[in-house]
Design an enzyme around this catalytic site. Structure first.
Site, PDB file in Angstrom:
ATOM      1  N   ASP A 152       0.906  -1.094  -0.058  1.00 51.06           N
ATOM      2  CA  ASP A 152       0.058   0.001  -0.137  1.00 51.06           C
ATOM      3  C   ASP A 152       0.809   1.197   0.022  1.00 51.06           C
ATOM      4  O   ASP A 152       1.774   1.133   0.758  1.00 51.06           O
ATOM      5  CB  ASP A 152      -0.948   0.134   1.270  1.00 51.06           C
ATOM      6  CG  ASP A 152      -2.247   0.867   0.914  1.00 51.06           C
ATOM      7  OD1 ASP A 152      -2.007   1.987   0.894  1.00 51.06           O
ATOM      8  OD2 ASP A 152      -3.292   0.261   1.091  1.00 51.06           O
ATOM      9  N   VAL A 195       2.141   1.232  -7.468  1.00 51.38           N
ATOM     10  CA  VAL A 195       1.798   0.323  -8.457  1.00 51.38           C
ATOM     11  C   VAL A 195       2.084   1.124  -9.875  1.00 51.38           C
ATOM     12  O   VAL A 195       2.091   0.720 -10.839  1.00 51.38           O
ATOM     13  CB  VAL A 195       0.572  -0.505  -8.543  1.00 51.38           C
ATOM     14  CG1 VAL A 195       0.621  -1.259  -7.320  1.00 51.38           C
ATOM     15  CG2 VAL A 195      -0.645   0.480  -8.328  1.00 51.38           C
ATOM     16  N   ASN A 242      -5.498  -5.204  -6.248  1.00 50.81           N
ATOM     17  CA  ASN A 242      -6.672  -4.514  -5.633  1.00 50.81           C
ATOM     18  C   ASN A 242      -6.603  -3.255  -5.491  1.00 50.81           C
ATOM     19  O   ASN A 242      -7.549  -2.266  -5.561  1.00 50.81           O
ATOM     20  CB  ASN A 242      -6.661  -5.430  -4.160  1.00 50.81           C
ATOM     21  CG  ASN A 242      -7.666  -4.531  -3.571  1.00 50.81           C
ATOM     22  OD1 ASN A 242      -8.897  -4.678  -3.710  1.00 50.81           O
ATOM     23  ND2 ASN A 242      -7.286  -3.732  -2.433  1.00 50.81           N
ATOM     24  N   TYR A 278     -13.968   5.763 -13.657  1.00 50.17           N
ATOM     25  CA  TYR A 278     -13.834   4.530 -12.926  1.00 50.17           C
ATOM     26  C   TYR A 278     -14.308   3.359 -13.579  1.00 50.17           C
ATOM     27  O   TYR A 278     -13.532   2.357 -13.730  1.00 50.17           O
ATOM     28  CB  TYR A 278     -14.576   4.669 -11.328  1.00 50.17           C
ATOM     29  CG  TYR A 278     -14.493   3.307 -10.513  1.00 50.17           C
ATOM     30  CD1 TYR A 278     -13.429   3.116 -10.015  1.00 50.17           C
ATOM     31  CD2 TYR A 278     -15.583   2.788 -10.748  1.00 50.17           C
ATOM     32  CE1 TYR A 278     -13.384   1.924  -9.172  1.00 50.17           C
ATOM     33  CE2 TYR A 278     -15.387   1.577  -9.727  1.00 50.17           C
ATOM     34  CZ  TYR A 278     -14.306   1.196  -9.148  1.00 50.17           C
ATOM     35  OH  TYR A 278     -14.552   0.127  -8.343  1.00 50.17           O
ATOM     36  N   LYS A 305     -12.242  -0.036 -15.074  1.00 46.04           N
ATOM     37  CA  LYS A 305     -12.691  -1.350 -14.661  1.00 46.04           C
ATOM     38  C   LYS A 305     -13.079  -2.185 -15.889  1.00 46.04           C
ATOM     39  O   LYS A 305     -12.946  -3.270 -15.877  1.00 46.04           O
ATOM     40  CB  LYS A 305     -13.850  -1.312 -13.654  1.00 46.04           C
ATOM     41  CG  LYS A 305     -13.312  -0.747 -12.251  1.00 46.04           C
ATOM     42  CD  LYS A 305     -11.931  -1.436 -11.612  1.00 46.04           C
ATOM     43  CE  LYS A 305     -11.696  -1.138 -10.218  1.00 46.04           C
ATOM     44  NZ  LYS A 305     -10.298  -1.585  -9.617  1.00 46.04           N
ATOM     45  N   ALA A 333     -18.668  -4.239  -1.200  1.00 46.25           N
ATOM     46  CA  ALA A 333     -18.505  -4.326   0.457  1.00 46.25           C
ATOM     47  C   ALA A 333     -18.672  -2.608   0.933  1.00 46.25           C
ATOM     48  O   ALA A 333     -18.333  -1.831   0.247  1.00 46.25           O
ATOM     49  CB  ALA A 333     -17.138  -4.981   0.732  1.00 46.25           C
ATOM     50  N   THR A 372     -16.670  -0.469   2.682  1.00 48.13           N
ATOM     51  CA  THR A 372     -15.525   0.008   2.919  1.00 48.13           C
ATOM     52  C   THR A 372     -15.683   1.478   2.873  1.00 48.13           C
ATOM     53  O   THR A 372     -16.587   2.416   2.905  1.00 48.13           O
ATOM     54  CB  THR A 372     -14.501  -0.271   1.809  1.00 48.13           C
ATOM     55  OG1 THR A 372     -14.824   0.334   0.701  1.00 48.13           O
ATOM     56  CG2 THR A 372     -14.570  -1.989   1.714  1.00 48.13           C
TER      57      THR A 372
END
Length: 294
Positions: free
Chosen positions: A37, A64, A90, A154, A158, A186, A188
Site C-alpha cells: 500500500d 503500482v 486490488n 472509474y 474497470k 462491500a 468500505t
C-alpha cells in the site's frame, strides 16, 4: 477451507478495506503475504498485525503506478519468500463526477492506478510465475464496467481490467497461469464517501465476506478456472457474462449511410440493448415499444 500452505502472494492496496481482508484470510489459509500500500502507515500496521497473529507477512510501500516500483513489489516477495504464486491486483481509486465537471488530472491519476498499476504489477508477477510454470492472478474489476452514472473514468478503468483479464487468460493458459477477475461489493471507506453507494451497500456487507472467493481463486482447488469474472457482494455470488456479438448479423457487399439507416430502422431498432447497470432503454427503443397516441 481452501489451503494456500507454502504459497507466496502479493496483495496491492492491502492497507485497509477489502485488501486488508484479503491479506488476513490468505494468511489464515496458509499463505505468506506481501501487504502492499502506498499508505506506509496502513501497510506497516496491517503487516505488523498479521505477524502478531502468528502469520508471515511483510509490508511494501511501493507505488503500482511506476513500473520499476511495481516490479520491486514482486521482487520483494521472491526475495523474502522464495517465489510468487499469487497476485491480487486490488489497488484502486475512485471518485464521482458528471462528465462536464470531470478533472483530467484526477482521471489520469485514476487510470494510472486502476489500469496501469494492474498491468505493471501483473507483468512483473506473471514473468516470475512463468519461470516455475504456475500461478494465479486475481484482478479486481467492478460491475461499474457495465456503465454507471457519475463514474465514467472509474467504469472505463474497470472495463479495461475486465478486457485485460480475458486477454491474459488466453495468453497465459499454456504457461500454467490462471487469470480471473472479481467484482467485489462491500462496505468500505470507498462506500462511506458516496451517498449513492451507501444506499445500496450495507454495514453487514463487510470485506471479509468477499475474501473467501479470493482465497479459492488463488488455491489449487480452482485449477482449470480462468478467464472468468465473478461478482460477490456478500450474500450473492455469481458469474458475469462476457460480451458477445448479438444476432441478427446483417451482411452486404458494401454498406453506405442509406443502408446503415435502413438496418437500424427496419431491423436493429427492435434489438437495441439496454445500457448501464440500471439497464436503461435507449430512447429509440422506448419510443418503438410505446404505442403512439392519437
Amino acid at each position: 477451507m481452501a489451503s494456500l500452505d507454502g504459497k507466496a502472494v502479493v496483495v496491492t492496496g492491502a492497507g485497509r478495506g477489502l485488501g486488508e481482508a484479503y491479506a488476513w484470510q490468505l494468511c489464515r489459509a496458509g499463505a505468506m503475504v506481501v501487504v502492499n500500500d502506498v499508505d506506509a502507515e496502513a501497510a506497516t500496521r496491517t503487516a505488523d498485525e498479521i505477524r502478531t497473529g502468528g502469520f508471515p507477512a511483510i509490508a511494501s510501500t511501493h507505488s503500482v503506478t511506476d513500473p520499476e516500483a511495481a516490479a520491486a513489489i514482486v521482487d520483494l516477495c521472491v526475495d523474502r519468500f522464495g517465489r510468487i504464486d499469487g497476485l491480487v491486483n486490488n489497488a484502486g481509486l475512485t471518485y464521482e463526477s458528471l462528465p462536464w465537471d470531470d478533472d483530467p488530472q484526477q482521471a489520469r491519476e485514476l487510470i494510472e492506478v486502476n489500469v496501469l498499476g494492474t498491468i505493471y504489477t501483473g507483468l512483473a508477477a506473471l514473468r516470475a510465475m512463468k519461470d516455475h510454470g504456475s500461478g494465479s492472478i486475481v484482478n479486481i474489476s467492478s460491475g461499474a464496467s457495465f456503465g454507471q452514472r457519475t463514474l465514467g473514468a472509474y467504469s472505463a478503468s474497470k472495463g479495461a481490467v475486465a478486457s485485460l483479464t480475458y486477454s491474459w487468460a488466453l495468453d497465459l493458459e499454456a504457461a500454467g497461469i490462471r487469470v480471473n477477475a472479481v467484482c467485489p461489493v462491500a462496505y468500505t471507506r470507498m462506500a462511506w464517501s458516496s451517498e449513492r453507494v451507501r444506499r445500496k451497500v450495507f454495514p453487514e456487507h463487510t470485506p471479509d465476506r468477499v475474501a473467501p472467493l479470493i482465497v479459492f481463486l488463488l488455491s489449487d482447488d480452482s485449477e482449470g478456472i480462468t478467464g472468468q469474472m465473478i461478482r460477490c457482494n456478500g450474500p450473492q455470488l455469481h458469474l458475469v457474462g462476457q460480451p458477445y456479438f448479438k444476432a441478427p448479423i446483417l451482411e452486404r457487399d458494401t454498406w453506405d449511410t442509406d443502408t446503415v439507416e435502413r438496418a437500424f430502422t427496419e431491423v436493429f431498432q427492435a434489438h437495441l440493448e439496454p445500457y448501464g447497470l440500471e439497464k436503461r432503454l435507449p430512447p429509440r427503443l422506448r419510443d418503438w415499444l410505446t404505442p403512439a397516441t392519437a
